[in-house]
Design a protein around this motif. Structure first.
Motif, PDB file in Angstrom:
ATOM      1  N   GLN A 187     -24.774 -61.201  76.294  1.00 12.75           N
ATOM      2  CA  GLN A 187     -25.335 -60.007  75.516  1.00 12.75           C
ATOM      3  C   GLN A 187     -26.138 -60.687  74.556  1.00 12.75           C
ATOM      4  N   ALA A 188     -25.421 -61.566  73.589  1.00 14.89           N
ATOM      5  CA  ALA A 188     -26.178 -61.991  72.589  1.00 14.89           C
ATOM      6  C   ALA A 188     -27.258 -62.698  72.679  1.00 14.89           C
ATOM      7  N   LEU A 189     -27.324 -63.466  73.829  1.00 12.91           N
ATOM      8  CA  LEU A 189     -28.236 -64.461  74.475  1.00 12.91           C
ATOM      9  C   LEU A 189     -29.555 -63.661  74.625  1.00 12.91           C
ATOM     10  N   LYS A 190     -29.217 -62.366  75.478  1.00 15.14           N
ATOM     11  CA  LYS A 190     -30.373 -61.586  75.866  1.00 15.14           C
ATOM     12  C   LYS A 190     -31.195 -61.223  74.603  1.00 15.14           C
ATOM     13  N   HIS A 191     -30.180 -60.862  73.627  1.00 15.05           N
ATOM     14  CA  HIS A 191     -30.882 -59.928  72.566  1.00 15.05           C
ATOM     15  C   HIS A 191     -31.927 -61.019  71.757  1.00 15.05           C
ATOM     16  N   ILE A 192     -31.179 -62.253  71.652  1.00 14.78           N
ATOM     17  CA  ILE A 192     -31.956 -63.166  70.675  1.00 14.78           C
ATOM     18  C   ILE A 192     -33.202 -63.871  71.448  1.00 14.78           C
ATOM     19  N   ILE A 193     -32.858 -63.883  72.883  1.00 12.98           N
ATOM     20  CA  ILE A 193     -34.158 -64.705  73.403  1.00 12.98           C
ATOM     21  C   ILE A 193     -35.434 -63.492  73.498  1.00 12.98           C
ATOM     22  N   GLU A 194     -35.110 -62.304  73.643  1.00 14.07           N
ATOM     23  CA  GLU A 194     -36.077 -61.255  73.510  1.00 14.07           C
ATOM     24  C   GLU A 194     -36.815 -61.254  72.012  1.00 14.07           C
ATOM     25  N   ASP A 195     -35.812 -61.541  71.217  1.00 14.65           N
ATOM     26  CA  ASP A 195     -36.600 -61.861  69.813  1.00 14.65           C
ATOM     27  C   ASP A 195     -37.468 -62.836  69.552  1.00 14.65           C
ATOM     28  N   VAL A 196     -36.797 -64.220  70.205  1.00 14.85           N
ATOM     29  CA  VAL A 196     -37.759 -65.602  70.175  1.00 14.85           C
ATOM     30  C   VAL A 196     -38.942 -65.314  70.980  1.00 14.85           C
ATOM     31  N   GLU A 197     -38.896 -64.459  71.897  1.00  8.55           N
ATOM     32  CA  GLU A 197     -40.065 -64.580  72.751  1.00  8.55           C
ATOM     33  C   GLU A 197     -41.347 -63.700  72.001  1.00  8.55           C
ATOM     34  N   THR A 198     -40.852 -62.947  71.055  1.00  3.26           N
ATOM     35  CA  THR A 198     -42.045 -61.774  70.600  1.00  3.26           C
ATOM     36  C   THR A 198     -42.943 -62.841  69.761  1.00  3.26           C
ATOM     37  N   GLU A 199     -42.446 -64.130  69.443  1.00  3.82           N
ATOM     38  CA  GLU A 199     -43.490 -64.837  68.797  1.00  3.82           C
ATOM     39  C   GLU A 199     -44.280 -66.008  69.800  1.00  3.82           C
ATOM     40  N   VAL A 200     -45.331 -66.251  69.720  1.00  4.30           N
ATOM     41  CA  VAL A 200     -45.972 -67.107  70.612  1.00  4.30           C
ATOM     42  C   VAL A 200     -45.630 -68.487  69.825  1.00  4.30           C
ATOM     43  N   ASN A 201     -44.942 -69.262  70.381  1.00  2.00           N
ATOM     44  CA  ASN A 201     -44.621 -70.652  70.028  1.00  2.00           C
ATOM     45  C   ASN A 201     -44.799 -71.380  71.281  1.00  2.00           C
ATOM     46  N   LEU A 202     -45.006 -72.906  71.062  1.00  5.21           N
ATOM     47  CA  LEU A 202     -45.385 -73.879  71.834  1.00  5.21           C
ATOM     48  C   LEU A 202     -44.391 -73.834  73.139  1.00  5.21           C
ATOM     49  N   ASP A 203     -43.082 -73.762  72.794  1.00  7.58           N
ATOM     50  CA  ASP A 203     -42.391 -73.633  73.927  1.00  7.58           C
ATOM     51  C   ASP A 203     -42.705 -72.371  75.068  1.00  7.58           C
ATOM     52  N   PHE A 204     -42.868 -71.268  74.617  1.00 12.78           N
ATOM     53  CA  PHE A 204     -43.277 -70.117  75.147  1.00 12.78           C
ATOM     54  C   PHE A 204     -44.671 -70.451  75.827  1.00 12.78           C
ATOM     55  N   ILE A 205     -45.311 -70.745  75.252  1.00 12.86           N
ATOM     56  CA  ILE A 205     -46.787 -71.175  76.117  1.00 12.86           C
ATOM     57  C   ILE A 205     -46.421 -72.118  77.012  1.00 12.86           C
ATOM     58  N   GLN A 206     -45.721 -73.151  76.774  1.00 11.57           N
ATOM     59  CA  GLN A 206     -45.442 -74.077  77.835  1.00 11.57           C
ATOM     60  C   GLN A 206     -44.699 -73.590  79.121  1.00 11.57           C
ATOM     61  N   LYS A 207     -43.781 -72.731  78.993  1.00  9.85           N
ATOM     62  CA  LYS A 207     -42.898 -72.226  79.796  1.00  9.85           C
ATOM     63  C   LYS A 207     -43.782 -71.295  80.765  1.00  9.85           C
ATOM     64  N   THR A 208     -44.554 -70.343  79.902  1.00  7.23           N
ATOM     65  CA  THR A 208     -45.446 -69.376  80.603  1.00  7.23           C
ATOM     66  C   THR A 208     -46.305 -70.037  81.571  1.00  7.23           C
ATOM     67  N   VAL A 209     -47.085 -71.106  81.188  1.00 10.98           N
ATOM     68  CA  VAL A 209     -48.292 -71.823  81.863  1.00 10.98           C
ATOM     69  C   VAL A 209     -47.651 -72.455  83.051  1.00 10.98           C
ATOM     70  N   ALA A 210     -46.259 -73.292  82.844  1.00 16.20           N
ATOM     71  CA  ALA A 210     -45.662 -73.861  83.837  1.00 16.20           C
ATOM     72  C   ALA A 210     -45.287 -73.062  85.076  1.00 16.20           C
ATOM     73  N   GLU A 211     -44.817 -71.877  84.721  1.00 17.87           N
ATOM     74  CA  GLU A 211     -44.432 -70.991  85.507  1.00 17.87           C
ATOM     75  C   GLU A 211     -45.595 -70.302  86.465  1.00 17.87           C
ATOM     76  N   TYR A 212     -46.701 -69.994  85.762  1.00 19.45           N
ATOM     77  CA  TYR A 212     -47.710 -69.516  86.274  1.00 19.45           C
ATOM     78  C   TYR A 212     -48.598 -70.461  87.481  1.00 19.45           C
ATOM     79  N   PHE A 213     -48.488 -71.757  86.964  1.00 19.57           N
ATOM     80  CA  PHE A 213     -49.048 -72.614  87.862  1.00 19.57           C
ATOM     81  C   PHE A 213     -47.965 -73.386  88.965  1.00 19.57           C
TER      82      PHE A 213
END
Ligand code: ADP
Ligand code: MG
Length: 343
Positions: A234-260
């Motif tokens: 539960q805690a993890l879900k909570h925090i990961i949603e929070d973390v993903e509300t900001e665009v950071n390098l990790d998020f960009i890399q993950k999203t682009v990797a997934e997309y391609f």
């Protein structure tokens, strides 16, 4: 006032493969400030990997064993602002004199000095004076010195006089140890399977790991429940949603990797396979557009590439957008994901 936070110590700085050299160099400096060959000591690494903690630990350690020494911790941002203020109020000499009295100068996040030529000139002056008088200088940066764009060459060459050590993302064992130590410190029981689950799930940086632990502790007391796997999820879900509300390098890399449909690691690897190169270039393009990282820093976070590679990538993607309709559509689709996150 030294601006040190006593909570940051060597005692609670977990050692691992990811930080061994930096930590032991820091420890050496803390025990013999100004007299080792690690002067200046430069610690670099990505966000949340423990730079501030480590250099504060050095400062605290020195202050505790040498109360007569003037240890000063300052963020580069504060240094810049103080300097600008002193120029405005005609107090530059006072500003300089204050820093020239310091025995151990710890200056955090020197990438912030990029492009601030007048401040760099002042820092250069202070640096030389302190170094010549055998005073210790400790610095941190979010990328290796050679990638510090907008820093004067003569200043950069000074950094090379001492030791440069990097902090890597913590490996699994180090993450386990950090979780155990933090929870112990707070007097909170956490079962081994939860430690393992969290260490496995949060692999980016220590700050994020701490965020999850804080959320976990909060959930536990809110629900009057002992910490268990279910609560951790539960805690993890909570925090990961929070973390993903900001665009950071990790998020960009993950999203682009997934997309391609390429692996996250491949973005940082040397491989020149066409689909990976494209994904990598696109991720760099968005990193430039949506984060405040410098070109050097972006290159660094893509497997230690040059800033010219980043420029080239951004250019290639822009050209493709102009000439290839399908490509343009993909970029727009991705862009939406980042725009909604950025709010
Ligand atoms: P940075 O300055 O590199 O962004 P910080 O020093 O602020 O990172 O570290 C982020 C958080 O992670 C801090 O609360 C710090 O105490 C903790 N931390 C980082 N590395 C370690 C470590 N090796 N052991 C224990 N805590 C750590
Ligand atoms: Mg920091």
């Amino acid at each position: 006032n030294s601006q040190l936070n006593p909570a940051y110590t060597f005692e609670n700085y977990i050692e691992g493969d990811c930080n061994r050299l930096a930590r032991s160099a820091g420890y050496a400096v803390a025990n013999k400030p100004g007299t080792t060959s690690f002067n200046p000591l430069m610690i670099y690494g990505g966000v949340g990997l423990g730079k501030t903690h480590l250099v504060q630990a050095i400062g605290n350690n020195i202050k505790n064993s040498n109360p007569e020494k003037f240890v000063l911790y300052v963020s580069s941002e504060k240094f810049v602002n103080q300097f600008i203020e002193s120029v405005k109020t005609n107090n530059v000499q006072d500003f300089a004199n204050f820093y020239l009295l310091v025995d151990i100068l710890i200056i955090d996040d020197v990438q912030f000095l990029s492009g601030k030529d007048k401040t760099q000139e002042m820092f250069f002056h202070i640096f030389n004076h302190l170094h010549q008088s055998g005073k210790q200088i400790v610095m941190t940066s979010d990328c290796p010195p050679r990638d510090l764009k907008g820093l004067e060459e003569r200043l950069l060459s000074r950094f090379k006089w001492g030791l440069t050590a990097d902090l890597q993302s913590p490996d699994f064992e180090t993450r386990m140890a950090i979780i155990q130590k933090k929870m112990q410190g707070d007097g909170i029981d956490i079962p081994d399977n939860v430690v393992e689950y969290l260490a496995y799930s949060v692999d980016t940086n220590v700050r994020e790991l701490e965020g999850v632990l804080i959320s976990l502790i909060a959930q536990s007391s809110l629900n009057r429940k002992e910490i268990d796997l279910e609560l951790a999820k539960q805690a993890l879900k909570h925090i990961i949603e929070d973390v993903e509300t900001e665009v950071n390098l990790d998020f960009i890399q993950k999203t682009v990797a997934e997309y391609f449909q390429v692996s996250l690691d491949s973005l940082k690897a040397k491989t020149r396979k066409k689909e990976i190169v494209t994904a990598r270039q696109v991720a760099m393009y968005f990193a430039k557009e949506f984060t405040s990282h410098s070109l050097k820093s972006i290159g660094y976070h893509f497997g230690g590439r040059d800033h010219s590679t980043v420029i080239h990538s951004v250019q290639t993607v822009s050209d493709l957008i102009d000439t290839d309709k399908k490509f343009k559509a993909s970029i727009q689709e991705l862009q939406k994901k980042f725009k909604t996150k950025a709010g």
